[in-house]
Design an enzyme around this catalytic site. Sequence first.
Site, PDB file in Angstrom:
ATOM      1  N   TYR A   1     110.063 -35.036  50.272  1.00  0.00           N
ATOM      2  CA  TYR A   1     108.648 -35.325  50.441  1.00  0.00           C
ATOM      3  C   TYR A   1     108.306 -36.673  49.822  1.00  0.00           C
ATOM      4  O   TYR A   1     109.117 -37.265  49.107  1.00  0.00           O
ATOM      5  CB  TYR A   1     107.794 -34.207  49.825  1.00  0.00           C
ATOM      6  CG  TYR A   1     107.729 -34.206  48.318  1.00  0.00           C
ATOM      7  CD1 TYR A   1     108.827 -33.836  47.554  1.00  0.00           C
ATOM      8  CD2 TYR A   1     106.572 -34.589  47.653  1.00  0.00           C
ATOM      9  CE1 TYR A   1     108.770 -33.849  46.177  1.00  0.00           C
ATOM     10  CE2 TYR A   1     106.500 -34.594  46.268  1.00  0.00           C
ATOM     11  CZ  TYR A   1     107.610 -34.218  45.533  1.00  0.00           C
ATOM     12  OH  TYR A   1     107.546 -34.243  44.163  1.00  0.00           O
TER      13      TYR A   1
ATOM     14  N   LYS B   1     113.989 -37.075  46.080  1.00  0.00           N
ATOM     15  CA  LYS B   1     112.648 -36.472  46.019  1.00  0.00           C
ATOM     16  C   LYS B   1     112.618 -35.227  46.895  1.00  0.00           C
ATOM     17  O   LYS B   1     112.003 -35.195  47.965  1.00  0.00           O
ATOM     18  CB  LYS B   1     111.585 -37.492  46.426  1.00  0.00           C
ATOM     19  CG  LYS B   1     110.194 -37.115  45.945  1.00  0.00           C
ATOM     20  CD  LYS B   1     109.276 -38.305  45.992  1.00  0.00           C
ATOM     21  CE  LYS B   1     107.832 -37.927  45.708  1.00  0.00           C
ATOM     22  NZ  LYS B   1     107.600 -37.261  44.428  1.00  0.00           N
TER      23      LYS B   1
ATOM     24  N   GLU C   1     111.588 -37.585  32.039  1.00  0.00           N
ATOM     25  CA  GLU C   1     110.340 -37.958  32.724  1.00  0.00           C
ATOM     26  C   GLU C   1     109.397 -36.765  32.644  1.00  0.00           C
ATOM     27  O   GLU C   1     109.739 -35.739  32.058  1.00  0.00           O
ATOM     28  CB  GLU C   1     110.627 -38.328  34.185  1.00  0.00           C
ATOM     29  CG  GLU C   1     111.228 -37.198  34.982  1.00  0.00           C
ATOM     30  CD  GLU C   1     111.528 -37.572  36.433  1.00  0.00           C
ATOM     31  OE1 GLU C   1     110.884 -38.489  36.968  1.00  0.00           O
ATOM     32  OE2 GLU C   1     112.396 -36.906  37.031  1.00  0.00           O
TER      33      GLU C   1
ATOM     34  N   LEU D   1     113.319 -39.357  38.766  1.00  0.00           N
ATOM     35  CA  LEU D   1     112.886 -39.859  40.065  1.00  0.00           C
ATOM     36  C   LEU D   1     112.402 -41.297  39.856  1.00  0.00           C
ATOM     37  O   LEU D   1     111.610 -41.560  38.955  1.00  0.00           O
ATOM     38  CB  LEU D   1     111.737 -39.033  40.631  1.00  0.00           C
ATOM     39  CG  LEU D   1     111.296 -39.579  41.987  1.00  0.00           C
ATOM     40  CD1 LEU D   1     112.260 -39.146  43.070  1.00  0.00           C
ATOM     41  CD2 LEU D   1     109.886 -39.176  42.325  1.00  0.00           C
TER      42      LEU D   1
HETATM   43  N1  PMP Z   1     108.834 -38.186  38.568  1.00  0.00           N
HETATM   44  C1  PMP Z   1     108.584 -37.046  39.238  1.00  0.00           C
HETATM   45  C2  PMP Z   1     109.399 -35.838  38.937  1.00  0.00           C
HETATM   46  C3  PMP Z   1     107.565 -37.007  40.213  1.00  0.00           C
HETATM   47  O1  PMP Z   1     107.321 -35.880  40.898  1.00  0.00           O
HETATM   48  C4  PMP Z   1     106.771 -38.155  40.435  1.00  0.00           C
HETATM   49  C5  PMP Z   1     105.632 -38.126  41.425  1.00  0.00           C
HETATM   50  N2  PMP Z   1     106.059 -38.189  42.735  1.00  0.00           N
HETATM   51  C6  PMP Z   1     107.075 -39.323  39.718  1.00  0.00           C
HETATM   52  C7  PMP Z   1     108.111 -39.299  38.783  1.00  0.00           C
HETATM   53  C8  PMP Z   1     106.292 -40.592  39.926  1.00  0.00           C
HETATM   54  O2  PMP Z   1     106.609 -41.160  41.165  1.00  0.00           O
HETATM   55  P1  PMP Z   1     105.542 -42.059  41.956  1.00  0.00           P
HETATM   56  O3  PMP Z   1     105.164 -43.165  41.020  1.00  0.00           O
HETATM   57  O4  PMP Z   1     106.295 -42.533  43.135  1.00  0.00           O
HETATM   58  O5  PMP Z   1     104.408 -41.176  42.293  1.00  0.00           O
END
Ligand code: PMP
Length: 285
Positions: free
Chosen positions: A33, A149, A182, A207
Site C-alpha cells: 500500500y 510497505k 521507527e 520503512l
Molecule cells: N514507518 C512506518 C512503519 C509507516 O507506516 C510510515 C507511514 N507510511 C512511515 C514510516 C512514514 O512513511 P511516509 O513518510 O512515507 O508516510
Amino acid sequence: MSRIAYVNGRYRPWRDAMVHVEDRGYQFSDGVYEVCEVRGGRLVDERRHLARLARSLEALRIAMPMSPAALGVVMRETVRRNRVSDGILYLQMTRGVARRDHAFPPPGTAPAVVVTARSLDSAGNDASAENGVAVITLPDNRWGRVDIKSVALLPNVLAKQTAREQGAREAWLVDRDGNVTEGSSSNAWIVTGTGKVVTRPADSAILRGITRDVLIGAISVKGLTLEERAFTVAEALAAKEAFLTSASQIVMPVVRIDGKPVGDGRPGPVARALRAAFYRYAESS
Ligand code: PMP
C-alpha cells in the site's frame, strides 16, 4: 457527502466498495500500500510514492498492474470525486483473487487495486504540533523486511493500540540492541545536544518514509548536520528534541517518551523549523 472508492477499474459508492473473499490481501496480507498526503487538492510527492510502490511490488514479485500515468489519473480522480482538499489518499495493490493456496496464483492472475481518499483535520494536526505529542516504547517484534510497505501490519496495529491506551500518539519500536527502529506508522528522529539531527539508516529494519527522504533534503539545504545512525531510548531521552515524520503528520514534535520529558518538554526549534519548511521541499502534483 457520498464517498467514492476506486475498486478494480470502477469508481464505486462507499457501500458497494467490495473486494472478493478470496482476495489474497484479505487472506494472506499478500499486498502492498501507499499513503500519500493531499494538500490543496493536490497529491504531495506522488512521484516518490509511486517509486516506492514499484519497489514494494517488485520485492513481493507482484506485477505493476497499471502504468504510472494511468495510476496517476486514478489517484487524482479519486481525490476529485471525494472532494478532498486536505487529507490522504490510500492505495492498495494485492496479488489478486485466487483459490486459497499459499504459493503464488497462476500466472495472469490480475492484481487487485483499491484507491480511497479522505479529508484529514489539518487544523487538529497543527494544534498537535504546537503542543507536541507523547510516544511510548515497545519491543519491535515485526518481520525482517519492514522496508517493504506491505499490508501485513498486525504488530503495528497492536503497538498503536497500546500507545492509544496509554494516552500516547505513537509507539516507538525498539530492536534487540535497545535501538529505536521507527514508529508503528512513522519514522523516528532526535536532535542531539550538539544540534545534530539523527535518524536510523534506511535498511531493512525501517520503512524508508517519503517524508523522511524529503526532510533529509531540507536538512542539508538548511545547513543542519544529519547523522543516519541508530539511537537508543536513553539517547532520545537525553536529546534536545525528538520528532516523528509521516505523510499524514509531516513533522510532529515528540515531547514525552514513556512519560518522561524530552528536552524542556516542549516542541523544539529544529522540529518547528523543519515542519514550517517542509512544503518548500516536497513536490506537488
Ligand atoms: N514507518 C512506518 C512503519 C509507516 O507506516 C510510515 C507511514 N507510511 C512511515 C514510516 C512514514 O512513511 P511516509 O513518510 O512515507 O508516510
